[in-house]
Design a protein around this motif. Sequence first.
Motif, PDB file in Angstrom:
ATOM      1  N   GLN A 264       0.856  -1.182   0.000  1.00 19.01           N
ATOM      2  CA  GLN A 264       0.000   0.000   0.000  1.00 19.01           C
ATOM      3  C   GLN A 264       0.894   1.234   0.000  1.00 19.01           C
ATOM      4  N   ALA A 265       0.732   2.085  -1.016  1.00 16.77           N
ATOM      5  CA  ALA A 265       1.547   3.293  -1.174  1.00 16.77           C
ATOM      6  C   ALA A 265       0.717   4.524  -0.846  1.00 16.77           C
ATOM      7  N   PRO A 266       1.347   5.592  -0.344  1.00 13.98           N
ATOM      8  CA  PRO A 266       0.613   6.819  -0.043  1.00 13.98           C
ATOM      9  C   PRO A 266       0.328   7.619  -1.308  1.00 13.98           C
ATOM     10  N   THR A 267      -0.352   8.753  -1.152  1.00 14.10           N
ATOM     11  CA  THR A 267      -0.674   9.585  -2.306  1.00 14.10           C
ATOM     12  C   THR A 267       0.588   9.939  -3.090  1.00 14.10           C
ATOM     13  N   PRO A 268       0.561   9.824  -4.394  1.00 16.69           N
ATOM     14  CA  PRO A 268       1.719  10.225  -5.192  1.00 16.69           C
ATOM     15  C   PRO A 268       1.779  11.728  -5.422  1.00 16.69           C
ATOM     16  N   ASN A 269       0.812  12.476  -4.891  1.00 19.41           N
ATOM     17  CA  ASN A 269       0.860  13.930  -4.933  1.00 19.41           C
ATOM     18  C   ASN A 269       1.605  14.453  -3.705  1.00 19.41           C
ATOM     19  N   GLY A 270       2.568  13.691  -3.238  1.00 16.86           N
ATOM     20  CA  GLY A 270       3.376  14.036  -2.080  1.00 16.86           C
ATOM     21  C   GLY A 270       4.624  13.193  -2.091  1.00 16.86           C
ATOM     22  N   PHE A 271       5.508  13.467  -1.169  1.00 15.92           N
ATOM     23  CA  PHE A 271       6.815  12.829  -1.155  1.00 15.92           C
ATOM     24  C   PHE A 271       6.983  11.842  -0.008  1.00 15.92           C
ATOM     25  N   GLY A 272       6.101  11.902   0.989  1.00 12.48           N
ATOM     26  CA  GLY A 272       6.197  11.017   2.134  1.00 12.48           C
ATOM     27  C   GLY A 272       4.915  10.238   2.329  1.00 12.48           C
ATOM     28  N   GLY A 273       4.604   9.897   3.563  1.00 11.26           N
ATOM     29  CA  GLY A 273       3.403   9.132   3.864  1.00 11.26           C
ATOM     30  C   GLY A 273       3.718   7.680   4.144  1.00 11.26           C
ATOM     31  N   PRO A 274       2.860   7.007   4.902  1.00 13.26           N
ATOM     32  CA  PRO A 274       3.143   5.632   5.322  1.00 13.26           C
ATOM     33  C   PRO A 274       3.118   4.631   4.176  1.00 13.26           C
ATOM     34  N   ILE A 275       4.006   3.656   4.258  1.00 16.96           N
ATOM     35  CA  ILE A 275       4.073   2.533   3.319  1.00 16.96           C
ATOM     36  C   ILE A 275       3.767   1.271   4.121  1.00 16.96           C
ATOM     37  N   LYS A 276       2.811   0.489   3.624  1.00 20.25           N
ATOM     38  CA  LYS A 276       2.445  -0.739   4.338  1.00 20.25           C
ATOM     39  C   LYS A 276       2.592  -1.934   3.411  1.00 20.25           C
ATOM     40  N   ILE A 277       2.937  -3.076   4.015  1.00 17.71           N
ATOM     41  CA  ILE A 277       3.120  -4.292   3.238  1.00 17.71           C
ATOM     42  C   ILE A 277       2.470  -5.455   3.972  1.00 17.71           C
ATOM     43  N   ASN A 278       1.902  -6.380   3.205  1.00 23.03           N
ATOM     44  CA  ASN A 278       1.250  -7.553   3.775  1.00 23.03           C
ATOM     45  C   ASN A 278       1.705  -8.763   2.957  1.00 23.03           C
ATOM     46  N   ILE A 279       2.547  -9.599   3.535  1.00 29.03           N
ATOM     47  CA  ILE A 279       3.112 -10.740   2.822  1.00 29.03           C
ATOM     48  C   ILE A 279       2.478 -12.018   3.351  1.00 29.03           C
ATOM     49  N   HIS A 280       1.900 -12.784   2.465  1.00 27.84           N
ATOM     50  CA  HIS A 280       1.188 -14.007   2.847  1.00 27.84           C
ATOM     51  C   HIS A 280       2.106 -14.949   3.620  1.00 27.84           C
ATOM     52  N   MET A 289       6.386  -0.022   6.806  1.00 20.13           N
ATOM     53  CA  MET A 289       7.790  -0.208   6.447  1.00 20.13           C
ATOM     54  C   MET A 289       8.576   1.088   6.630  1.00 20.13           C
ATOM     55  N   PRO A 290       9.840   0.993   7.001  1.00 20.41           N
ATOM     56  CA  PRO A 290      10.682   2.191   7.111  1.00 20.41           C
ATOM     57  C   PRO A 290      11.092   2.698   5.730  1.00 20.41           C
ATOM     58  N   PHE A 291      11.460   3.959   5.669  1.00 25.55           N
ATOM     59  CA  PHE A 291      11.905   4.550   4.410  1.00 25.55           C
ATOM     60  C   PHE A 291      13.360   4.178   4.133  1.00 25.55           C
ATOM     61  N   CYS A 292      13.659   3.972   2.853  1.00 26.01           N
ATOM     62  CA  CYS A 292      15.032   3.742   2.412  1.00 26.01           C
ATOM     63  C   CYS A 292      15.659   5.007   1.824  1.00 26.01           C
ATOM     64  N   TYR A 293      14.855   6.052   1.640  1.00 28.23           N
ATOM     65  CA  TYR A 293      15.295   7.241   0.919  1.00 28.23           C
ATOM     66  C   TYR A 293      14.832   8.501   1.635  1.00 28.23           C
ATOM     67  N   GLY A 294      15.517   9.604   1.322  1.00 28.87           N
ATOM     68  CA  GLY A 294      15.142  10.916   1.817  1.00 28.87           C
ATOM     69  C   GLY A 294      14.079  11.553   0.934  1.00 28.87           C
ATOM     70  N   PHE A 295      14.049  12.896   0.919  1.00 28.09           N
ATOM     71  CA  PHE A 295      13.041  13.657   0.169  1.00 28.09           C
ATOM     72  C   PHE A 295      11.633  13.237   0.584  1.00 28.09           C
ATOM     73  N   GLN A 296      11.385  13.256   1.891  1.00 28.13           N
ATOM     74  CA  GLN A 296      10.094  12.827   2.413  1.00 28.13           C
ATOM     75  C   GLN A 296       9.137  13.995   2.646  1.00 28.13           C
ATOM     76  N   GLU A 297       9.679  15.229   2.722  1.00 29.23           N
ATOM     77  CA  GLU A 297       8.838  16.418   2.803  1.00 29.23           C
ATOM     78  C   GLU A 297       8.549  16.897   1.392  1.00 29.23           C
ATOM     79  N   ASN A 298       7.818  18.013   1.267  1.00 27.11           N
ATOM     80  CA  ASN A 298       7.508  18.554  -0.056  1.00 27.11           C
ATOM     81  C   ASN A 298       8.806  18.967  -0.745  1.00 27.11           C
ATOM     82  N   SER A 299       9.221  18.193  -1.719  1.00 28.71           N
ATOM     83  CA  SER A 299      10.514  18.398  -2.387  1.00 28.71           C
ATOM     84  C   SER A 299      10.350  18.717  -3.863  1.00 28.71           C
ATOM     85  N   ARG A 300       9.235  19.359  -4.251  1.00 26.94           N
ATOM     86  CA  ARG A 300       9.072  19.742  -5.652  1.00 26.94           C
ATOM     87  C   ARG A 300      10.297  20.530  -6.110  1.00 26.94           C
TER      88      ARG A 300
END
Length: 367
Positions: A264-280, A289-300
Amino acid sequence: MPTTKIGVIGCGNICGIYFKNIERFENLEVKACADLLADVAETKAGEFKCAALSVDELLADPAIEIVLNLTIPTAHFEVAMRAVEAGKHIYSEKPIALSLDEARQLNEAARRKGLRVGNAPDTFLGGSHQTCRKLIDDGWIGEPVSAEAFMLSHGMEHWHPNPEFFYKKGGGPLLDMGPYYITALVNMMGPVRRVTASARISFAERRIASAPRYGQMISVETPTHVSGIMEFANGAIGTMITSFDSWANQLPRIEVHGTRGSLQAPTPNGFGGPIKINIHGVTDGWKEMPFCYGFQENSRGVGLSDMANAIRTKRPHRTNGELATHVLDVMLSLLQAAEEGRHLDLQTTCQQPALLPMGLSETQMEP
């Protein structure tokens, strides 16, 4: 690395965040800005300490290497072509143009002159969607099977000071917000090969509820609710709804389902937001899930910084004209498919943008 001088054309609602963020990037500097309304350009120039010029003066300035085109969608192509003809690289807000023919003309004109075409959105370079892409690439959910994307609201007339263009050719929820969602999906899944859709105009007129035009009526000339199906080249099937006709909803923004699990990904009209995963058989329900990358605030502007760096280092840039043209092709094909009641094969394709390197500074793109 030398600083790249930027000239901004179009000082409307979106320009403030670009000006602010460009100051963060060590490889960028706004040298001048221009607008059809000279007093608007003067105000922004005073606020952000750059020169206010006419469009002709800006395009003639030899120090400016990249034109940042923040005009309204109907002017994107004309301004971009003028910039290329003046020998400038061009980075535009979305969409790249209003027709596939215009987008191709722009890309070809730039190619002939050895110039770069860049285009928003660059939100897929944010921490959330780069992390989502890495999770998919690394096989966390297995082979992608499907993706669902939802963008529903009740339009822009409730807050935007000049919302009319959202309801004219080049506007509507698909061409306005679709670039964020489709670009995010192409980043995660690769290019689209075939589409079909249904669409409608739900309200023939809309009443402006924001200052300074409170109470004025807008005639609607483009579909305001579009439901589409996209078949990706990798075999996955995508479903997308974009709408300005919903008063409320609780739909997720983007979900990708694979042979082993779901993401599950957050809105793509932003740079951050929660990422969730569900593995059978692995996670106990949804796991954030934790972030692997920066640019999590508004980075237009991160895409502009990436393009400026790529020009210096002679590598491909990520927010490129090929990607933007393919996204436009998807959107226009969805509208055409809805009008004609059939499936349409895409006329274009593109490469998936390269993942950003991990550990980047948020002030300087990769060397």
